[in-house]
Scaffold this motif. Structure first.
Motif, short mmCIF file in Angstrom:
data_model
loop_
_atom_site.label_atom_id
_atom_site.label_comp_id
_atom_site.label_asym_id
_atom_site.label_seq_id
_atom_site.Cartn_x
_atom_site.Cartn_y
_atom_site.Cartn_z
N THR A 21 -9.21 -6.84 -8.45
CA THR A 21 -9.73 -5.51 -8.77
C THR A 21 -9.56 -5.23 -10.26
O THR A 21 -8.54 -5.56 -10.85
CB THR A 21 -8.98 -4.42 -7.99
N LEU A 57 -11.12 0.09 4.45
CA LEU A 57 -10.63 0.37 3.10
C LEU A 57 -11.26 1.65 2.58
O LEU A 57 -12.18 2.19 3.18
CB LEU A 57 -10.98 -0.79 2.16
N ARG A 58 -10.80 2.13 1.42
CA ARG A 58 -11.34 3.35 0.81
C ARG A 58 -11.45 4.45 1.86
O ARG A 58 -12.52 5.00 2.09
CB ARG A 58 -12.71 3.11 0.17
N LYS A 64 -7.94 3.26 -7.42
CA LYS A 64 -8.57 3.18 -6.11
C LYS A 64 -8.62 4.54 -5.42
O LYS A 64 -9.46 4.77 -4.55
CB LYS A 64 -7.84 2.17 -5.23
N SER A 65 -7.70 5.43 -5.76
CA SER A 65 -7.69 6.76 -5.13
C SER A 65 -8.64 7.75 -5.80
O SER A 65 -8.95 8.80 -5.24
CB SER A 65 -6.27 7.33 -5.14
N SER A 109 0.83 -1.20 0.00
CA SER A 109 0.00 0.00 0.00
C SER A 109 0.87 1.25 0.00
O SER A 109 2.09 1.20 0.17
CB SER A 109 -0.94 0.01 1.21
N THR A 151 -16.20 1.68 3.05
CA THR A 151 -15.59 0.38 2.80
C THR A 151 -16.60 -0.64 2.27
O THR A 151 -17.71 -0.76 2.79
CB THR A 151 -14.92 -0.18 4.08
N THR A 166 -3.62 1.23 -7.84
CA THR A 166 -3.71 2.14 -6.70
C THR A 166 -4.22 3.51 -7.14
O THR A 166 -4.93 4.18 -6.39
CB THR A 166 -2.35 2.30 -5.99
N TYR A 221 -5.58 2.34 8.55
CA TYR A 221 -5.87 1.79 7.22
C TYR A 221 -5.65 0.28 7.23
O TYR A 221 -4.63 -0.21 7.72
CB TYR A 221 -4.98 2.45 6.17
N LYS A 225 0.45 5.88 0.74
CA LYS A 225 -0.36 7.01 1.20
C LYS A 225 -0.15 8.18 0.25
O LYS A 225 0.98 8.54 -0.06
CB LYS A 225 0.04 7.39 2.63
N TYR A 254 -5.36 6.47 1.53
CA TYR A 254 -4.64 5.21 1.63
C TYR A 254 -5.16 4.23 0.57
O TYR A 254 -6.36 4.00 0.47
CB TYR A 254 -4.83 4.60 3.03
N VAL A 255 -4.22 3.66 -0.20
CA VAL A 255 -4.60 2.71 -1.26
C VAL A 255 -3.54 1.61 -1.35
O VAL A 255 -2.38 1.80 -0.98
CB VAL A 255 -4.72 3.41 -2.64
#
Length: 328
Positions: free
Chosen positions: A150, A286-287, A320-321, A87, A130, A317, A261, A89, A299-300
């Motif tokens: 994903t 998450l998320r 996801k952000s 992961s 999440t 990532t 996270y 940040k 955070y991803v």
């Protein structure tokens, strides 16, 4: 809470709201129900304009993430490590931040997720939406899930758990999902009975698609909620396999503290309306993002296996952000 003192739980026997870090060696924060005020509100959500994010790519962060992923793949190829979740940040500067507006946008974007705002003056402000349940338990009957794999959805959607048709999953994602499911089944074998594992399905969370497998069973009399939580957290979906090996790799190589996270949060041992049944509803964090002054830390992460392609893992990532950036 009626005061700003920090309270913790170790045995998960109390009643209230729990907020737990990724690292199991760190304490779980508890808002005890006897010191809390419960309010209920019906919100009418407006139609929001979720603008496309135009933020620049942090090349240093990209290079660093790719290097760690490459190191993880190398470790997988030469050791017993099967999977590790890497992961990062990402920081976003804020202007005119409105907490209630951002929360309403999260509710609109993730209508079936667990959407939260959590604040403590001695810890900080966290928000999240999440899609992953760690555990739902009522008396001895529990439900959990494995959630991994994903890909970006073809069209944006505001729904969260929408089944998709004609979705093609690659062997990497399918293997990753099976690893998580097998882990959960093995961990629960000695503390539960009547274990039922559903067929894997595709769900939608914001702009992303995931693989999900529902699991349910009954806790044995010799086990308790703490043993069930410790059996599941952290799952391979947020840590890896073998769990201790993956956790050690994460702590040594991620170069930052995940804090809350990929921990978990939710209602702990709250009595239902009839007063006879205690239930807990806990969700993987998450998320999520942390707000500190005029900065949001998003955070991803993503699961790394032997078939992972580092540049693709970086792109995941970024995807996801996107939703969190849009609500900001």
């Amino acid at each position: 809470m009626n005061d700003d003192s920090l309270m913790y739980t170790e045995n998960f026997t109390e009643s209230g709201f729990v907020f737990t870090p990724f690292n199991v060696d760190e304490k779980a924060i508890l808002f005890p129900s006897e010191k809390a005020t419960f309010l209920e509100e019906v919100l009418l959500l407006n139609d929001f304009n979720f603008d496309k994010n135009e933020s620049l790519v942090d090349e240093d962060s990209k290079e660093n993430h790719i290097k760690i992923v490459e190191k993880a793949i190398d470790e997988i190829n030469k050791s017993d490590l099967q999977k590790v979740v890497i992961s990062r940040k990402e920081s976003v500067q804020l202007s005119d931040f409105e907490l209630l507006l951002v929360y309403q946008k999260l509710l609109k974007k993730y209508q079936n997720a667990f959407v939260y705002v959590w604040f403590h003056p001695n810890v900080g402000l966290w928000l999240g939406a999440t899609p992953e349940t760690l555990l739902q338990i009522s008396d001895a009957n529990f439900k959990t899930m494995s959630l991994a794999g994903t890909q970006v959805a073809n069209k944006d959607s505001e729904s969260t758990f929408t089944e998709q048709i004609n979705v093609v999953w690659k062997s990497k994602e399918l293997e990753e999902q099976q690893l998580v499911t097998d882990f959960i089944e093995k961990q629960l074998a000695t503390i539960s009975s009547n274990l039922k594992i559903d067929k894997t399905e595709t769900i939608r969370a914001g702009n992303l698609l995931h693989l999900r497998t529902k699991v349910e069973g009954k806790l044995l009399e010799k086990a308790d909620l703490k043993s069930l939580i410790r059996a599941l957290h952290p799952t391979p979906a947020v840590c890896g396999l073998p769990r201790n090996m993956a956790r050690d790799f994460i702590i040594k190589n991620e170069n930052y503290n995940r804090s809350f996270y990929t921990g978990f949060l939710g209602e702990l041992n709250l009595k239902k309306s009839n007063g006879a049944i205690q239930s807990s509803q806990l969700y993987v964090n998450l998320r999520c993002m942390e707000i500190n002054h005029n900065k949001a830390s998003i955070y991803v992460g993503g699961g790394i296996t032997k078939d992972s392609i580092p540049k693709n893992e970086w792109k995941e990532t970024v995807s996801k952000s996107e939703t969190m950036k849009k609500v900001l």
